[in-house]
Enzyme design. Sequence first.
Site, mmCIF file in Angstrom:
data_model
loop_
_atom_site.group_PDB
_atom_site.id
_atom_site.type_symbol
_atom_site.label_atom_id
_atom_site.label_comp_id
_atom_site.label_asym_id
_atom_site.label_seq_id
_atom_site.Cartn_x
_atom_site.Cartn_y
_atom_site.Cartn_z
ATOM 1 N N LYS A 28 -9.061 -12.121 26.783
ATOM 2 C CA LYS A 28 -9.997 -12.579 27.811
ATOM 3 C C LYS A 28 -9.264 -14.141 28.490
ATOM 4 O O LYS A 28 -9.464 -14.045 29.521
ATOM 5 C CB LYS A 28 -11.469 -12.809 27.509
ATOM 6 N N THR A 29 -9.380 -14.920 27.351
ATOM 7 C CA THR A 29 -9.106 -16.221 28.233
ATOM 8 C C THR A 29 -7.867 -16.271 28.650
ATOM 9 O O THR A 29 -7.429 -16.797 29.890
ATOM 10 C CB THR A 29 -9.578 -17.461 26.923
ATOM 11 N N HIS A 54 -16.759 -13.535 20.059
ATOM 12 C CA HIS A 54 -17.379 -13.404 18.825
ATOM 13 C C HIS A 54 -18.542 -13.021 18.704
ATOM 14 O O HIS A 54 -19.513 -13.050 19.394
ATOM 15 C CB HIS A 54 -17.301 -14.722 18.287
ATOM 16 N N ASP A 77 -10.128 -11.983 20.455
ATOM 17 C CA ASP A 77 -8.561 -12.008 20.669
ATOM 18 C C ASP A 77 -7.996 -10.781 21.403
ATOM 19 O O ASP A 77 -6.936 -10.385 21.238
ATOM 20 C CB ASP A 77 -8.072 -11.685 19.200
#
Length: 518
Positions: free
Chosen positions: A24-25, A69, A21
């Site tokens: 990055k994306t 994660h 969160d």
Amino acid sequence: DDHDEHLEPRPPVVTVMGHVDHGKTSLLDALRQTDVVSGEAGGITQHIGAYQVQLKTGEKITFLDTPGHAAFSSMRARGANATDIVILVVAADDGVMPQTIEAIQHAKSAGAPIIVAVNKVDKHDAKPENVLTQLLQYDVQVEAMGGQTPAVNVSALKKTGLDELTATISALAEILELKANPDRDADGVVIESKLDKGRGPVATVLVRRGTLKRGDIVVAGAQWGRVKALNNERGQLVDTALPATPVEVLGLDGAPDPGDQFVVVDSEARAREITDYRVRTKRNKSGPTARPGTSLDQMLARLKEGGTAAGGGLKEATFLVKGDVQGSVEAITQSLEKLSTDEVRARVVLGAVGGISESDVQLAISAGTPIIAFNVRANKQARDLAEREGVEIRYYSIIYNLIDDVKNTLSGMLAPERRETFLGYAEILQVFNISKAGKVAGCRVSEGLVRRGSGVRLLRDNVVIHEGTLSTLKRFKDEVPEVKQGMECGMAFTNYQDIREGDQIECFQVELIERRLE
């Protein structure tokens, strides 16, 4: 090895790392000006993605996106090793977090230079300076603080600082003098693989050297095949893939593992020879197992009876894992194995890619394990067989929930902790022989209290000679639940008669406390 005169400049391979969160994306999407975030379950990038971005200057940069994660650390470790430069994304409002530190360690062990991208600088509570200070503790010294590491403030949301970031990547790539020989047989690394219903096994690969062409015979891990088609990240068919280019390869006979090396070989016979050898060595490492009972509850009941105790009372829970892509399967397998302790352990009998078929259910029946399905479903025949045979299939789309469920199962296998609470002492003043009840002790409670149904020990000269339960506790002629200090009472033991005057009776309560895995 390649000779210097054959080498030509190639695009840099940049891996984006950072805590879950931290954006990055979103940062990659901002760089690609497209949106792939909305479909993600639980805000996790489940699969390593690879994209090539062409800048306004005409330069190309290849980006690898790695999940943040904790369960995916092995995938991230691989991502770092396939990479030239690591972009460390840190949220300006959140600072350095556990996976940020992990990403720094991966980058350092792979020897890849780091560019720090301080994201979310548009937020009102953003403190980019604090991030740079925190990074000092982990041996990352940014240029503003006299070090070598470039740091750029960006906002993926507002799309600010992106030009500066790409310019920093280009400048660093120039210093690194990244080159490869395009005129040779291709080799590289598998980034991700999956089984696609219409297309069969699909592997995303990153070409390191050489040019990968349609029609090449490729060996990847224990799989091989002739390249039927190459797709770029936009899904377009391409004929060739140059060094540092990510492409999807169709035509392999199975899904290779992420991190496997792929290499072009000269003939099908050579490809078969290599893969047969690898399959044999893999098979020798993992032997077959057979166990009864195929739902989590049945397995728990069996383990509580001490069914599957492997040496030294170790209880083992087995699972069959099916996932959408190899990276997820591997991450789940490693996460489950990490939950193991000296008393209980989780073992994955089979971890594989694709939907659940009848043969998976058959394996689950013979191995006595439930099936864990991550982003995949069972076909009708498999569902019917599972219902008939009582095989439990559990469906998940978020890895946290899956790990929590297995943790709860393993916690149920831990032997409960016995906790003993002292209640009181009674002294035997006289022993009576009563025809129906046998020997009854006339006692006085000297300390605490005595309670019917609790555990008792008989002490003679402070030595325990019997442990059991009270069959009788009377005050005068009435049965009573408990007797307090200073009072007299009659007691009889269940199935025990050797009591004498002067003996002491110790009364205690036993609680069984459930234990949990941390």
